[in-house]
Every structure is written in structure tokens, then in C-alpha cells.
Design a protein around this motif. Structure first.
Motif, PDB file in Angstrom:
ATOM      1  N   ALA A   1      15.295  -0.067  -9.372  1.00  0.00           N
ATOM      2  CA  ALA A   1      14.351   1.047  -9.302  1.00  0.00           C
ATOM      3  C   ALA A   1      12.968   0.612  -9.769  1.00  0.00           C
ATOM      4  CB  ALA A   1      14.855   2.209 -10.145  1.00  0.00           C
ATOM      5  N   TYR A   2      12.927  -0.117 -10.867  1.00  0.00           N
ATOM      6  CA  TYR A   2      11.650  -0.615 -11.387  1.00  0.00           C
ATOM      7  C   TYR A   2      10.954  -1.501 -10.358  1.00  0.00           C
ATOM      8  CZ  TYR A   2       8.676  -4.063 -13.661  1.00  0.00           C
ATOM      9  OH  TYR A   2       7.644  -4.912 -13.959  1.00  0.00           O
ATOM     10  N   ARG A   3      11.701  -2.457  -9.797  1.00  0.00           N
ATOM     11  CA  ARG A   3      11.104  -3.403  -8.847  1.00  0.00           C
ATOM     12  C   ARG A   3      10.555  -2.683  -7.623  1.00  0.00           C
ATOM     13  NH1 ARG A   3      15.626  -5.998  -6.656  1.00  0.00           N
ATOM     14  NH2 ARG A   3      15.480  -4.354  -5.068  1.00  0.00           N
ATOM     15  N   ASP A   4      11.370  -1.834  -7.013  1.00  0.00           N
ATOM     16  CA  ASP A   4      10.934  -1.206  -5.769  1.00  0.00           C
ATOM     17  C   ASP A   4       9.856  -0.159  -6.007  1.00  0.00           C
ATOM     18  OD1 ASP A   4      12.581  -2.802  -4.298  1.00  0.00           O
ATOM     19  OD2 ASP A   4      14.091  -1.265  -3.864  1.00  0.00           O
ATOM     20  N   TYR A   5       9.901   0.509  -7.163  1.00  0.00           N
ATOM     21  CA  TYR A   5       8.851   1.488  -7.442  1.00  0.00           C
ATOM     22  C   TYR A   5       7.520   0.796  -7.696  1.00  0.00           C
ATOM     23  CZ  TYR A   5       5.985   5.098  -9.504  1.00  0.00           C
ATOM     24  OH  TYR A   5       4.951   5.960  -9.763  1.00  0.00           O
ATOM     25  N   LEU A   6       7.531  -0.272  -8.492  1.00  0.00           N
ATOM     26  CA  LEU A   6       6.266  -0.915  -8.810  1.00  0.00           C
ATOM     27  C   LEU A   6       5.644  -1.561  -7.571  1.00  0.00           C
ATOM     28  CD1 LEU A   6       4.843  -0.907 -11.562  1.00  0.00           C
ATOM     29  CD2 LEU A   6       5.253  -3.359 -11.629  1.00  0.00           C
ATOM     30  N   LEU A   7       6.470  -2.131  -6.699  1.00  0.00           N
ATOM     31  CA  LEU A   7       5.940  -2.696  -5.460  1.00  0.00           C
ATOM     32  C   LEU A   7       5.354  -1.603  -4.572  1.00  0.00           C
ATOM     33  CD1 LEU A   7       8.690  -5.349  -4.605  1.00  0.00           C
ATOM     34  CD2 LEU A   7       6.387  -5.778  -5.493  1.00  0.00           C
ATOM     35  N   ALA A   8       6.036  -0.458  -4.495  1.00  0.00           N
ATOM     36  CA  ALA A   8       5.498   0.650  -3.693  1.00  0.00           C
ATOM     37  C   ALA A   8       4.208   1.182  -4.291  1.00  0.00           C
ATOM     38  CB  ALA A   8       6.540   1.763  -3.588  1.00  0.00           C
ATOM     39  N   LEU A   9       4.181   1.334  -5.608  1.00  0.00           N
ATOM     40  CA  LEU A   9       2.967   1.821  -6.263  1.00  0.00           C
ATOM     41  C   LEU A   9       1.814   0.855  -6.051  1.00  0.00           C
ATOM     42  CD1 LEU A   9       1.435   3.719  -8.182  1.00  0.00           C
ATOM     43  CD2 LEU A   9       2.393   2.410 -10.090  1.00  0.00           C
ATOM     44  N   ASP A  10       2.085  -0.443  -6.166  1.00  0.00           N
ATOM     45  CA  ASP A  10       1.035  -1.443  -6.000  1.00  0.00           C
ATOM     46  C   ASP A  10       0.468  -1.412  -4.579  1.00  0.00           C
ATOM     47  OD1 ASP A  10      -0.339  -3.614  -7.462  1.00  0.00           O
ATOM     48  OD2 ASP A  10       0.462  -4.863  -5.856  1.00  0.00           O
ATOM     49  N   SER A  11       1.322  -1.132  -3.602  1.00  0.00           N
ATOM     50  CA  SER A  11       0.853  -0.975  -2.219  1.00  0.00           C
ATOM     51  C   SER A  11       0.101   0.340  -2.041  1.00  0.00           C
ATOM     52  CB  SER A  11       2.036  -0.998  -1.252  1.00  0.00           C
ATOM     53  OG  SER A  11       2.725  -2.203  -1.306  1.00  0.00           O
TER      54      SER A  11
END
Length: 275
Positions: free
Chosen positions: A212-222
Motif C-alpha cells: 500500500a505504501y509503495r503504490d500510494y507513494l508512486l501514485a501520489l508522486d505522479s
């Protein structure tokens, strides 16, 4: 299609998502390294990126309560992230009758480097070009524009105005000259291509805290770049089939599913880190 996430940008996204506390507690260096490693960033890249953010005045070195080396947000960085929240997590559609903010600037030739900085900053805030030296954006961007220009000490060169567009071309026609709407739409489509499948996947099963952390932070960064590329025009002024609303729905879904679950991974290392 590959997506580029720089270590520096990921660190800013990390602080924006999980690094703001009422007491502005620092994140230990060892925690920054652990959290960025989950995103494929090695320790030397974390350290060099933190150093650059420190030089830019966004991070301040500070010891944690147990004496470990860490970094906290500067006052300017907190203002930057707070302003960003209003765009990144915006809810509701803008109204056509809110009007516009105009930025009219004049920079002496001897300080032309500031002219370039001013233009690039206005563009990053979402302003379009109405005429040479005259930039335009929806009036809702006024407060953030004022904060940003003052923080960068560019305010002496700019006059800000609020008003309405009275013609002569129709406003929907004029915005097509002020902004490159096709390029903005392409950014949204790229975001959807990458992150809509992630939302579908996590809608059918629960991710682990690290996933969850990995996919959320990547989505937020995009995602956090897109509300700055897009000025937030009313729907009536946008081309048919505009993908911005769909992309916002996807990010909102990912935020709801993953943000708090990902915080479990962030907090799992709290208190046990040392440099």
C-alpha cells in the motif's frame, strides 16, 4: 510506458504524505533510507537528494528525540505542501463565474535571470500566457500565487489583478490559446494508463502495508504534478471527453484504499532507527 520518479521528488512526496506532524518531528535519516529503499532508491541517492533539498531550504537537519540524525520540514516547505494540498486533494468542480487572476510583470534587463524564474514559476503554478508579460489563471489560484512569489522574493516585479473575461473571442476559444490543453490531457491519460490498473487490482483484495505504501507513494508522486499542469478550468471551458475528472477519481480511489494502510508501514520503523 515507463514512468520516471526521481529520488528528490519521492522524498518530497514522502514528507507530504507522511512526514507532517503537529510538532514537525524530524524523520530519521535511517528511516528515509528504509522508506525510499522500498521504492527502489539506494542510500547514496537518498543522502545526495536530501542534501540538495537542504540547500534549497526545504529540509532542516535536526536530531530526533533519541538523538538520531534526521531532517524536518522548513517553514517554507510546510507552506509549499499546505498550498499543494488544496490542489492535490481538491474536491468539487470549479465554477465558471469565479473569474481570473492576472499576473502582469516587468523585470529590468539587468535581472533577466529573474524574468526566466518568474515565467517558469508561473507556468508551474498553472498560469497560461494571455499576452507577453501577462499571465492568467483561475482566481482560485490567487492565494498560492501570492505565497509563492513572496517566498521566492519575486513579488516586487509583479502586479496581480482579479477580473472577468469580457471578449472579444469566446472564453472557451481563448483558453485554447492560453493553455496547451492537448498536452495536459495527454498527462492525464498517461496517469490513467499507469495507475488505473493498480486501483482495479487493490479493489479486489487488501494490500500489505508495504504494498500500500509503495503504490500510494508512486501514485501520489505522479499525481501531484498534474494539478499544477492543469489550471483547473470549469468543465464548460474544456474539450469534450476531458480525462481530468476520471484521473482525479482514480487518484481519490487510491488515496482512500492505500494511504492509511501504507502509513502502517511508515510507522512500523518509527522509534527504532539510527543513522
Amino acid at each position: 510506458m515507463a514512468e520516471q520518479h526521481t529520488p528528490r521528488s519521492l522524498i518530497v512526496s514522502l514528507y507530504g504524505a507522511y512526514g507532517r506532524t503537529p510538532d514537525n518531528a524530524p524523520l530519521p535519516v535511517a528511516e528515509l533510507i528504509r522508506l525510499l529503499a522500498a521504492l527502489g532508491v539506494d542510500a547514496p541517492s537518498v543522502r545526495s537528494s536530501v542534501s540538495r533539498l537542504k540547500r534549497r531550504g526545504l529540509l532542516e537537519p535536526r536530531r530526533t528525540s533519541d538523538g538520531a540524525a534526521g531532517y524536518a520540514l522548513s517553514g517554507d516547505a510546510r507552506q509549499l505542501l499546505d498550498d499543494g494540498d488544496r490542489r492535490i486533494y481538491a474536491a468539487g468542480e470549479p465554477h465558471e463565474d469565479e473569474g481570473w487572476v492576472l499576473a502582469v510583470f516587468s523585470v529590468p534587463e539587468a535581472e533577466r535571470h529573474k524574468r526566466h524564474l518568474l515565467r517558469s514559476r508561473l507556468a508551474r503554478l498553472g498560469f497560461g500566457t494571455a499576452a507577453p508579460g501577462v499571465w492568467i489563471a483561475p482566481a482560485a489560484l490567487y492565494e498560492e500565487t501570492r505565497h509563492t512569489l513572496q517566498r521566492l522574493q519575486l513579488d516586487p516585479y509583479v502586479d496581480l489583478f482579479r477580473g472577468e473575461h469580457l471578449g472579444f473571442p469566446a472564453t472557451a476559444e481563448a483558453v485554447g490559446r492560453w493553455w496547451d490543453l492537448a498536452a495536459i490531457a495527454k498527462l492525464y491519460e498517461e496517469f490513467l494508463d499507469l495507475h488505473e490498473p493498480v486501483l482495479r487490482a487493490w479493489s479486489t483484495r487488501e494490500p500489505s502495508p508495504e504494498e500500500a505504501y509503495r503504490d500510494y507513494l508512486l501514485a501520489l508522486d505522479s499525481w501531484r504534478r498534474l494539478p499544477y499542469a492543469d489550471p483547473g478550468l470549469p468543465a464548460a471551458l474544456l474539450p469534450a471527453g476531458w480525462p481530468g475528472g476520471r484521473a482525479a477519481t482514480v487518484f481519490g480511489g487510491l488515496h482512500g484504499l492505500l494511504r492509511d494502510r501504507g502509513e502502517e508501514y511508515v510507522r512500523a520503523g518509527a522509534g527504532g532507527a539510527s543513522d
